[in-house]
Design a protein around this motif. Sequence first.
Motif, mmCIF file in Angstrom:
data_model
loop_
_atom_site.group_PDB
_atom_site.id
_atom_site.type_symbol
_atom_site.label_atom_id
_atom_site.label_comp_id
_atom_site.label_asym_id
_atom_site.label_seq_id
_atom_site.Cartn_x
_atom_site.Cartn_y
_atom_site.Cartn_z
ATOM 1 N N TYR A 42 0.831 -1.207 0.000
ATOM 2 C CA TYR A 42 0.000 0.000 0.000
ATOM 3 C C TYR A 42 0.864 1.256 0.000
ATOM 4 N N LEU A 43 2.009 1.182 0.681
ATOM 5 C CA LEU A 43 2.935 2.308 0.666
ATOM 6 C C LEU A 43 3.560 2.453 -0.718
ATOM 7 N N GLU A 44 3.878 1.344 -1.331
ATOM 8 C CA GLU A 44 4.464 1.378 -2.674
ATOM 9 C C GLU A 44 3.474 1.931 -3.707
ATOM 10 N N ALA A 45 2.180 1.793 -3.412
ATOM 11 C CA ALA A 45 1.151 2.285 -4.321
ATOM 12 C C ALA A 45 0.823 3.751 -4.087
ATOM 13 N N GLY A 46 1.562 4.389 -3.181
ATOM 14 C CA GLY A 46 1.368 5.822 -2.956
ATOM 15 C C GLY A 46 0.707 6.180 -1.640
ATOM 16 N N GLY A 47 0.353 5.187 -0.843
ATOM 17 C CA GLY A 47 -0.221 5.462 0.473
ATOM 18 C C GLY A 47 0.826 6.066 1.399
ATOM 19 N N ARG A 48 0.386 6.939 2.285
ATOM 20 C CA ARG A 48 1.311 7.537 3.263
ATOM 21 C C ARG A 48 0.609 7.676 4.597
ATOM 22 N N TYR A 49 1.384 7.552 5.659
ATOM 23 C CA TYR A 49 0.814 7.755 6.985
ATOM 24 C C TYR A 49 0.544 9.246 7.192
ATOM 25 N N ILE A 50 -0.631 9.562 7.668
ATOM 26 C CA ILE A 50 -1.004 10.957 7.885
ATOM 27 C C ILE A 50 -0.282 11.491 9.117
ATOM 28 N N PRO A 51 0.340 12.662 9.035
ATOM 29 C CA PRO A 51 1.020 13.228 10.208
ATOM 30 C C PRO A 51 0.029 13.475 11.348
ATOM 31 N N GLY A 52 0.456 13.208 12.546
ATOM 32 C CA GLY A 52 -0.407 13.426 13.706
ATOM 33 C C GLY A 52 -0.158 12.384 14.766
ATOM 34 N N TYR A 53 -1.042 12.340 15.739
ATOM 35 C CA TYR A 53 -0.864 11.464 16.887
ATOM 36 C C TYR A 53 -2.136 10.679 17.186
ATOM 37 N N GLN A 54 -1.929 9.528 17.839
ATOM 38 C CA GLN A 54 -3.023 8.718 18.356
ATOM 39 C C GLN A 54 -2.902 8.712 19.887
ATOM 40 N N PHE A 55 -4.049 8.813 20.560
ATOM 41 C CA PHE A 55 -4.070 8.911 22.021
ATOM 42 C C PHE A 55 -4.890 7.756 22.583
ATOM 43 N N ARG A 56 -4.325 7.031 23.529
ATOM 44 C CA ARG A 56 -5.009 5.878 24.127
ATOM 45 C C ARG A 56 -5.518 6.241 25.521
ATOM 46 N N TYR A 57 -6.807 6.013 25.728
ATOM 47 C CA TYR A 57 -7.447 6.319 27.005
ATOM 48 C C TYR A 57 -8.103 5.066 27.583
ATOM 49 N N ILE A 58 -8.081 4.960 28.909
ATOM 50 C CA ILE A 58 -8.690 3.816 29.600
ATOM 51 C C ILE A 58 -9.532 4.320 30.769
ATOM 52 N N TYR A 59 -10.711 3.726 30.914
ATOM 53 C CA TYR A 59 -11.577 4.012 32.055
ATOM 54 C C TYR A 59 -11.772 2.721 32.838
ATOM 55 N N LEU A 60 -11.439 2.744 34.113
ATOM 56 C CA LEU A 60 -11.590 1.568 34.965
ATOM 57 C C LEU A 60 -12.970 1.593 35.627
ATOM 58 N N ILE A 61 -13.866 0.746 35.141
ATOM 59 C CA ILE A 61 -15.176 0.620 35.783
ATOM 60 C C ILE A 61 -15.008 -0.029 37.149
ATOM 61 N N ASP A 62 -14.239 -1.096 37.184
ATOM 62 C CA ASP A 62 -13.907 -1.774 38.443
ATOM 63 C C ASP A 62 -12.677 -1.087 39.022
ATOM 64 N N LYS A 63 -12.879 -0.339 40.090
ATOM 65 C CA LYS A 63 -11.794 0.454 40.656
ATOM 66 C C LYS A 63 -10.725 -0.404 41.323
ATOM 67 N N ASN A 64 -10.962 -1.695 41.436
ATOM 68 C CA ASN A 64 -9.937 -2.587 41.977
ATOM 69 C C ASN A 64 -8.934 -3.020 40.915
ATOM 70 N N CYS A 65 -9.229 -2.729 39.672
ATOM 71 C CA CYS A 65 -8.326 -3.094 38.587
ATOM 72 C C CYS A 65 -7.044 -2.264 38.658
ATOM 73 N N GLN A 66 -5.961 -2.858 38.178
ATOM 74 C CA GLN A 66 -4.670 -2.192 38.207
ATOM 75 C C GLN A 66 -4.091 -2.086 36.800
ATOM 76 N N LEU A 67 -3.794 -0.865 36.382
ATOM 77 C CA LEU A 67 -3.130 -0.655 35.104
ATOM 78 C C LEU A 67 -1.704 -1.198 35.164
ATOM 79 N N THR A 68 -1.238 -1.733 34.048
ATOM 80 C CA THR A 68 0.141 -2.220 33.970
ATOM 81 C C THR A 68 1.034 -1.224 33.236
ATOM 82 N N VAL A 69 0.463 -0.110 32.830
ATOM 83 C CA VAL A 69 1.223 0.949 32.147
ATOM 84 C C VAL A 69 1.038 2.246 32.923
ATOM 85 N N PRO A 70 1.977 3.162 32.808
ATOM 86 C CA PRO A 70 1.861 4.423 33.550
ATOM 87 C C PRO A 70 0.690 5.274 33.063
ATOM 88 N N VAL A 71 0.121 6.035 33.980
ATOM 89 C CA VAL A 71 -0.864 7.053 33.621
ATOM 90 C C VAL A 71 -0.100 8.332 33.304
#
Length: 242
Positions: free
Chosen positions: A187-216
């Motif tokens: 797809y890149l060879e056919a002229g596709g290019r990644y659009i400049p910008g950023y992606q943001f990942r968000y998480i909501y813990l419904i169960d407050k006893n859950c523990q994230l394994t990545v930093p906030v």
Amino acid sequence: MADINVKDIRVKAIDAKSATAFIRRHHYSGKVVLNSQLHFGCFHGDRLHGVLSFGPSLDKSKVIGLVAGTGWNEFVELNRMAFDEYLPRNAESRCIAVCIRLIKKHCPHIKWIISFADGTQCGDGTIYRASGFKLTGVTKNSTLLEFPGGERIAATTLTANGNEPAAKAIRAKYNIKYTGSAAVKPYLEAGGRYIPGYQFRYIYLIDKNCQLTVPVLPFSYIDEIGAGMYKGQAVPVRDRKE
């Protein structure tokens, strides 16, 4: 926008057909996520003014480990959110809050929600921050491709969902042979290019006893690395009214 009280907005489950039609009209991408399973409509009176669709992440194995001890069906992705121009701005965060309460009540096995903000076309997640989500990742865009004719499509749609009409159309137009693999190179060879910008990942813990394994990450981090985006344009968070 109408001058209404957000408490007068009703949120309830709706059928997939109604949700799909609304999202195609009002989401910035004009596209739906085919594996969405749970759809909520946001109504003022009898009229539908917003839709939130939830479903399993496209590749659950890549995100399930973000929260310790998560079972295969214990999280869900908010993969589409679309509103028309009728409701006031703060209606979106209220509707998310009501959806979370409904999921907690009717789907008690769901312990957390993940969602992604697309700064390349939309924004950096103002609504998620207002709704209590935690920012857990900011990455340069490596998922959304743009082709010479102006078509924009996720790389995973081209490689993992080869039978989607949009993917077939791209391959036909640019004479790309589908190999059934996750290779983006053709797809890149056919002229596709990644659009400049950023992606943001968000998480909501419904169960407050859950523990994230990545930093906030602090929300200030968005401006620290120059990733603030609004409707696809670079705009620092500090220069906007949250």
